[in-house]
Scaffold this motif. Sequence first.
Motif, PDB file in Angstrom:
ATOM      1  N   ASP A 131       0.844  -1.192   0.000  1.00 23.81           N
ATOM      2  CA  ASP A 131       0.000   0.000   0.000  1.00 23.81           C
ATOM      3  C   ASP A 131       0.881   1.243   0.000  1.00 23.81           C
TER       4      ASP A 131
ATOM      5  N   ASP B 267     -23.020   1.633   3.333  1.00 23.07           N
ATOM      6  CA  ASP B 267     -22.434   1.282   2.048  1.00 23.07           C
ATOM      7  C   ASP B 267     -23.348   1.836   0.952  1.00 23.07           C
TER       8      ASP B 267
ATOM      9  N   THR C   2     -17.627   1.340  -0.077  1.00 19.17           N
ATOM     10  CA  THR C   2     -17.833   0.397   1.025  1.00 19.17           C
ATOM     11  C   THR C   2     -17.171   0.918   2.295  1.00 19.17           C
TER      12      THR C   2
ATOM     13  N   ASN D  78     -14.156   3.346   1.310  1.00 19.25           N
ATOM     14  CA  ASN D  78     -13.307   2.679   0.326  1.00 19.25           C
ATOM     15  C   ASN D  78     -14.002   2.645  -1.033  1.00 19.25           C
TER      16      ASN D  78
ATOM     17  N   LYS E  59     -13.369   1.307  -5.259  1.00 19.10           N
ATOM     18  CA  LYS E  59     -12.558   0.459  -6.121  1.00 19.10           C
ATOM     19  C   LYS E  59     -11.912   1.313  -7.210  1.00 19.10           C
TER      20      LYS E  59
ATOM     21  N   ASN F 286      -8.620  -2.405  -7.136  1.00 17.20           N
ATOM     22  CA  ASN F 286      -8.051  -2.389  -5.789  1.00 17.20           C
ATOM     23  C   ASN F 286      -8.728  -1.311  -4.950  1.00 17.20           C
ATOM     24  N   ASP F 287      -8.550  -1.409  -3.615  1.00 16.51           N
ATOM     25  CA  ASP F 287      -9.208  -0.479  -2.699  1.00 16.51           C
ATOM     26  C   ASP F 287      -8.427   0.820  -2.560  1.00 16.51           C
TER      27      ASP F 287
ATOM     28  N   ALA G 122      -8.708   3.904   0.000  1.00 18.35           N
ATOM     29  CA  ALA G 122      -9.351   4.412   1.211  1.00 18.35           C
ATOM     30  C   ALA G 122      -9.233   5.928   1.243  1.00 18.35           C
TER      31      ALA G 122
ATOM     32  N   TYR H 160      -3.863   3.694  -1.019  1.00 16.26           N
ATOM     33  CA  TYR H 160      -4.179   2.748  -2.093  1.00 16.26           C
ATOM     34  C   TYR H 160      -3.529   1.409  -1.797  1.00 16.26           C
TER      35      TYR H 160
END
Length: 741
Positions: free
Chosen positions: A236, A650, A655, A692, A694, A698-699, A701, A739
């Motif tokens: 990350d 959500d 999310t 979060n 996508k 990938n996530d 935040a 990320y």
Amino acid sequence: MKTILNLLFLSVVSIAFGQNSIKGVVTDADMGDGLPYVNIYFPQLEKGTTTDENGQFSINNLPSGTYTLVYSFVGYETKSFNLVIPTAKKIELTLKSSAIEMEAVIISTPFHKLQSENVMKVERQTIKELKASGAVTLGEGLSNIAGVEGVSTGLGITKPVIRGLSSNRVLVYTQGVRLENQQFGDEHGLGLSDAGVESVEVIKGPASLLYGSDALGGVLYINPERFARDNAENADFGGTYFSNTQGYNTGAGYKASGEAFKVLFRGSVTEHSDYKTADYRVTNTRFKEQDFKAGVGYQNTNFKTDFRYNVNHSKLGIPEEIGEQSTNRMPLLPYQELNNHIFSSRSTVFFNNSKLEFNLGYIYNDRKEFEDEHDHDHEGHDEDDHLEEDHGEMHPALHMKLKTANYDVKYHLPVMGKFETIVGVQGMNQVNTNYGEEELVPDAVTNDFGFLAMSHIHFNKVDFQIGARYDNRWIQIDNNLNKSFNSFNGAFGLKTDLAQNITARLNLASGFRAPNLAELTSDGVHHGTNRYEVGNINLNNEQNFQTDLALEFKNEHIEFFVNGFYNHINDYIFLSPDGTFLMDQPVYNYIQDDAALYGGEIGLHFHPHPLDWLHYESSFETVTGKLDSNNYLPLIPANSFSNSIRVEFDIKEVTNSYAFVKLQSVFKQGNISAFETKTDGYNLLSAGFGGNVKLFKNDLAITVSGTNLTDKTYINHLSRLKQDGIYNMGRNFSLGLTYSL
């Protein structure tokens, strides 16, 4: 990376006394369906997994014995039970839905239980939670934990205060070892970054039984981030921008684990300019910090170990008065330059139903303080005249190197019926050496040795915890003066359910603290406090006895707690003016008198049905400290009342979303010591949101927060800038992005 780790594993001969495996399933208690992605974890083994889409799980290479298995999932209650390994049966587990947040295993207590099962009350907060509140530094974030405040020198220097006690009365543990960094000084901060930290635990009250001298007031236990799960890797990167200081912190990390070997790396850089109030910037509150952490772990069936290293380099401005207004980040004179190296090794050998733990640590703290070479008149001078980078090769006025080696060895005896028992030894060798022109504390060697025994006894309705410990501290000062301090301490606690959903905890414990070098040997002006301090080589141990009572009501939608404490300290050490002057400064002597601190915390957490996404939290904290002479103790936090509303939701592609509003009300502090002044009360409003999303599968935040939204001008009673009438930080907005790969 996985391939390399697996090849390393295959090249090592494992010590395998018996390789056990377990299999099981987790289902919804009401519906009977298998629950996917449930966390399954053995805290003593630091080994776990998650369930598959059908709720099935399996874990291999487990040692024989009895171990606590914890299983948890968002939206469900956290549960645990003792599992005897080996077992041929398939384990069938159920979870019941609940709006209460997931519980975590408490690491700072020796038996590693969930807080609901702990005899001792321990506060825990994740770094993610602290950063979401808008905290700029780790030290500032700690004040969001109930019962914890901070003595601050600007923004970059914060010293933790637990229920009115600080400095050498509060012990800090990081990476599983005792942190030593000249913590006797009011202007000496933690020297730690929140990068690579998972959570913080706070033991409020004497913990000398577990940790020895200096844990008289409590323990701040900082848990490093875990390694990646077996056969997984994570990476990350990200950063946070802060509007008030026009500052930032940024960092990146990588970790990977094979079947046996594990590695992790994390680096971060932080820079801030002077913080701003509604009226001015506070000159020389700027600071810079670089931090790097690395870890290597190895685990087989009957043995696990990890080695971690942390180096932290920081330059911290020491504010004196309001001067030039700028957003430069290079500290002015005077400033501190710190290099802190922490080496730690934690290992466990598992036997048949017992285990041996041994933790080793080495801390190298290099502290320099640079001062003006002559008196400067700030008016009429350009700020660049005082910048550190323009002074060329400077020699520090104060230069101390503190080298500390410590060890902690504990043997967990085989479980005998209702008894879990630990015996252990702990010790420390510490060398302080001066290299600068000035000397705050002398060259000295300190040696600690302690022996402890502790048992946790389980009955159907009551859990007991009892223990005893003996300690010796020996100090050699300037190679010609020896001092020795001894203490015997004990602790007793019980936890029981008074009625359905009502739990009571009672803890009685004694603690001690040997006088530090400053209290024993000071003889000179302490710059920044404007006083001439005189030590007393004949000081005795501080010895205390504390009573804690905690009551807690909890059901599916309401949590309510009341914590009360009374802490009596014999031979409390403090500074007192004698009415004379030396070097144009008032003389303060270190003397002793008995003292008492008392107070507690009250809290409510309400999440109404069916609005389980809505959370209302409220808490009140109070502490009073007085000498037997009826004078109040210094640096006692003002009473405070905090209220917050938080929503969790959500929406579409976002999310783990949340939003909050918080109002903190701090009351007037009028109970002051002889050399303090009263402090007015104030209200601080903050708010934030995050979640979060996508991005390229990938996530990402995102956190957005604002603190002191009304730009209130206020002074915290524990601010060391209070004597100059300098305000704390004004309005600040922060934006954080992380990320994950």
